[in-house]
Motif scaffolding. Structure first.
Motif, PDB file in Angstrom:
ATOM      1  N   LEU A   1      12.068  21.868   0.505  1.00 48.29           N
ATOM      2  CA  LEU A   1      11.938  22.080   1.734  1.00 48.29           C
ATOM      3  C   LEU A   1      12.244  21.313   2.673  1.00 48.29           C
ATOM      4  O   LEU A   1      12.867  21.809   3.906  1.00 48.29           O
ATOM      5  N   ARG A   2      12.299  20.091   2.442  1.00 48.23           N
ATOM      6  CA  ARG A   2      13.021  19.098   3.622  1.00 48.23           C
ATOM      7  C   ARG A   2      14.479  19.400   3.599  1.00 48.23           C
ATOM      8  O   ARG A   2      14.925  19.536   4.690  1.00 48.23           O
ATOM      9  N   GLU A   3      15.237  19.615   2.479  1.00 46.33           N
ATOM     10  CA  GLU A   3      16.493  19.968   2.508  1.00 46.33           C
ATOM     11  C   GLU A   3      16.941  21.059   3.447  1.00 46.33           C
ATOM     12  O   GLU A   3      17.839  21.102   3.925  1.00 46.33           O
ATOM     13  N   LEU A   4      15.904  22.151   3.264  1.00 53.40           N
ATOM     14  CA  LEU A   4      16.339  23.461   3.879  1.00 53.40           C
ATOM     15  C   LEU A   4      15.724  23.409   5.553  1.00 53.40           C
ATOM     16  O   LEU A   4      16.273  24.371   6.250  1.00 53.40           O
ATOM     17  N   GLY A   5      15.142  22.217   5.930  1.00 54.49           N
ATOM     18  CA  GLY A   5      14.758  22.179   7.374  1.00 54.49           C
ATOM     19  C   GLY A   5      13.872  23.139   7.381  1.00 54.49           C
ATOM     20  O   GLY A   5      13.675  23.774   8.611  1.00 54.49           O
ATOM     21  N   VAL A   6      12.627  23.205   6.524  1.00 59.21           N
ATOM     22  CA  VAL A   6      11.459  24.040   6.633  1.00 59.21           C
ATOM     23  C   VAL A   6      10.407  23.393   7.344  1.00 59.21           C
ATOM     24  O   VAL A   6      10.277  22.094   7.237  1.00 59.21           O
ATOM     25  N   ALA A   7       9.706  24.153   8.215  1.00 57.58           N
ATOM     26  CA  ALA A   7       8.423  23.382   8.783  1.00 57.58           C
ATOM     27  C   ALA A   7       7.281  24.625   8.775  1.00 57.58           C
ATOM     28  O   ALA A   7       7.567  25.924   8.591  1.00 57.58           O
ATOM     29  N   LYS A   8       6.270  24.037   8.812  1.00 55.06           N
ATOM     30  CA  LYS A   8       4.960  25.164   8.830  1.00 55.06           C
ATOM     31  C   LYS A   8       4.685  25.318  10.120  1.00 55.06           C
ATOM     32  O   LYS A   8       4.388  24.447  11.051  1.00 55.06           O
ATOM     33  N   ARG A   9       4.741  26.490  10.484  1.00 60.19           N
ATOM     34  CA  ARG A   9       4.350  27.077  12.022  1.00 60.19           C
ATOM     35  C   ARG A   9       3.214  27.880  11.888  1.00 60.19           C
ATOM     36  O   ARG A   9       3.454  29.068  11.082  1.00 60.19           O
ATOM     37  N   SER A  10       1.943  27.848  12.353  1.00 65.06           N
ATOM     38  CA  SER A  10       1.016  28.780  12.521  1.00 65.06           C
ATOM     39  C   SER A  10       0.495  29.169  11.135  1.00 65.06           C
ATOM     40  O   SER A  10       0.346  30.229  10.543  1.00 65.06           O
ATOM     41  N   GLY A  11       0.587  27.847  10.147  1.00 65.01           N
ATOM     42  CA  GLY A  11       0.204  28.094   8.767  1.00 65.01           C
ATOM     43  C   GLY A  11       1.107  28.812   7.720  1.00 65.01           C
ATOM     44  O   GLY A  11       0.829  28.908   6.913  1.00 65.01           O
ATOM     45  N   VAL A  12       2.304  29.010   8.219  1.00 68.34           N
ATOM     46  CA  VAL A  12       3.306  29.670   7.434  1.00 68.34           C
ATOM     47  C   VAL A  12       4.588  28.891   7.255  1.00 68.34           C
ATOM     48  O   VAL A  12       5.149  28.410   8.318  1.00 68.34           O
ATOM     49  N   TYR A  13       5.143  28.815   6.295  1.00 66.24           N
ATOM     50  CA  TYR A  13       6.523  27.916   6.097  1.00 66.24           C
ATOM     51  C   TYR A  13       7.671  28.717   6.723  1.00 66.24           C
ATOM     52  O   TYR A  13       7.543  30.047   6.417  1.00 66.24           O
ATOM     53  N   THR A  14       8.476  28.153   7.682  1.00 66.51           N
ATOM     54  CA  THR A  14       9.542  28.911   8.100  1.00 66.51           C
ATOM     55  C   THR A  14      10.693  27.732   8.373  1.00 66.51           C
ATOM     56  O   THR A  14      10.681  26.743   8.436  1.00 66.51           O
ATOM     57  N   VAL A  15      11.890  28.659   8.076  1.00 68.08           N
ATOM     58  CA  VAL A  15      12.960  27.896   7.946  1.00 68.08           C
ATOM     59  C   VAL A  15      13.703  27.648   9.261  1.00 68.08           C
ATOM     60  O   VAL A  15      13.958  28.707  10.096  1.00 68.08           O
ATOM     61  N   LEU A  16      13.669  26.212   9.741  1.00 72.13           N
ATOM     62  CA  LEU A  16      14.228  26.088  10.989  1.00 72.13           C
ATOM     63  C   LEU A  16      15.739  26.027  10.940  1.00 72.13           C
ATOM     64  O   LEU A  16      16.709  26.541  11.694  1.00 72.13           O
TER      65      LEU A  16
ATOM     66  N   GLY B   1      15.334  33.189   0.984  1.00 74.37           N
ATOM     67  CA  GLY B   1      14.683  34.337   0.912  1.00 74.37           C
ATOM     68  C   GLY B   1      13.697  35.011   0.788  1.00 74.37           C
ATOM     69  O   GLY B   1      13.112  35.825   1.771  1.00 74.37           O
ATOM     70  N   LEU B   2      12.790  34.388   0.155  1.00 71.33           N
ATOM     71  CA  LEU B   2      11.332  34.246  -0.007  1.00 71.33           C
ATOM     72  C   LEU B   2      10.694  33.895   1.468  1.00 71.33           C
ATOM     73  O   LEU B   2       9.780  34.656   2.185  1.00 71.33           O
ATOM     74  N   LEU B   3      11.082  32.898   1.900  1.00 67.39           N
ATOM     75  CA  LEU B   3      10.543  32.562   3.396  1.00 67.39           C
ATOM     76  C   LEU B   3      10.778  33.585   4.727  1.00 67.39           C
ATOM     77  O   LEU B   3      10.091  33.448   5.400  1.00 67.39           O
ATOM     78  N   ALA B   4      12.036  34.170   4.283  1.00 72.10           N
ATOM     79  CA  ALA B   4      12.355  35.182   5.379  1.00 72.10           C
ATOM     80  C   ALA B   4      11.587  36.428   5.197  1.00 72.10           C
ATOM     81  O   ALA B   4      11.524  37.061   6.384  1.00 72.10           O
ATOM     82  N   THR B   5      11.322  36.690   4.043  1.00 73.95           N
ATOM     83  CA  THR B   5      10.569  38.132   3.811  1.00 73.95           C
ATOM     84  C   THR B   5       8.996  38.210   3.638  1.00 73.95           C
ATOM     85  O   THR B   5       8.281  38.884   3.704  1.00 73.95           O
ATOM     86  N   GLU B   6       8.526  36.921   3.143  1.00 76.10           N
ATOM     87  CA  GLU B   6       7.052  36.845   2.964  1.00 76.10           C
ATOM     88  C   GLU B   6       6.442  35.565   3.840  1.00 76.10           C
ATOM     89  O   GLU B   6       6.999  34.672   4.157  1.00 76.10           O
ATOM     90  N   SER B   7       5.133  35.656   3.951  1.00 77.07           N
ATOM     91  CA  SER B   7       4.506  34.643   4.796  1.00 77.07           C
ATOM     92  C   SER B   7       3.824  33.834   3.608  1.00 77.07           C
ATOM     93  O   SER B   7       2.631  34.057   3.020  1.00 77.07           O
ATOM     94  N   ILE B   8       4.407  32.866   3.360  1.00 77.22           N
ATOM     95  CA  ILE B   8       4.235  31.758   2.227  1.00 77.22           C
ATOM     96  C   ILE B   8       3.551  30.304   3.047  1.00 77.22           C
ATOM     97  O   ILE B   8       3.974  30.043   3.915  1.00 77.22           O
TER      98      ILE B   8
END
Length: 153
Positions: free
Chosen positions: A49-64, A16-23
């Protein structure tokens, strides 16, 4: 509260945080989770973050993988699938982000779409075999709508 429930709630909160905020950092995520009532270490966040498949794109964490967008079943971030093209009466070619083809193919396979017979994935390309021409057209239409608008399919 048992630890498994707490972990699931924490993972949902992270999504939820990664979907709504630029972390932009794990430390920032630890602070946001702390505000939400979670006690967590940076090393636990790294595993989450690894388990959720999160990557850093343009300096912001994004759930892939594990984002809110789904393809009739398993979670799949719409940013992974770039475009689709017809390749005959019952074959689609999907172009994905580099390295994402296996995740896209797995999501489609696990989605149990009645039109999809199976998939074959390379690095950035997925071949999708459909039951027939009509199934191919339905599948392509749903995927194109999803790519263009991130709509539920």
């Amino acid at each position: 509260m048992d630890s498994e429930r707490s972990r699931r709630e924490r993972l949902a909160e992270i999504r939820g945080l990664l979907a709504t905020e630029s972390i932009q950092s794990q430390e920032e995520l630890v602070a946001r989770l702390s505000k939400a009532g979670f006690t967590v270490t940076q090393s636990a966040i790294s595993r989450d973050l690894r388990e959720l498949g999160v990557a850093k794109r343009s300096g912001v964490y994004t759930v892939l993988v594990g984002s809110e967008t789904t393809v009739d079943g398993p979670p799949l971030g719409s940013e992974l699938l770039l475009n689709t093209a017809s390749a005959g009466a019952n074959l689609l070619v999907l172009h994905t982000a580099i390295g994402a083809a296996s995740r896209v193919a797995l999501a489609l396979d696990q989605g149990h779409w009645p039109e999809i017979v199976g998939t074959i994935a390379g690095d950035d390309t997925v071949f999708v075999a459909t039951t027939n021409d009509a199934g191919q057209q339905r599948t392509q239409k749903k995927l194109l709508a999803w790519i263009q608008g991130g709509s539920d399919v």
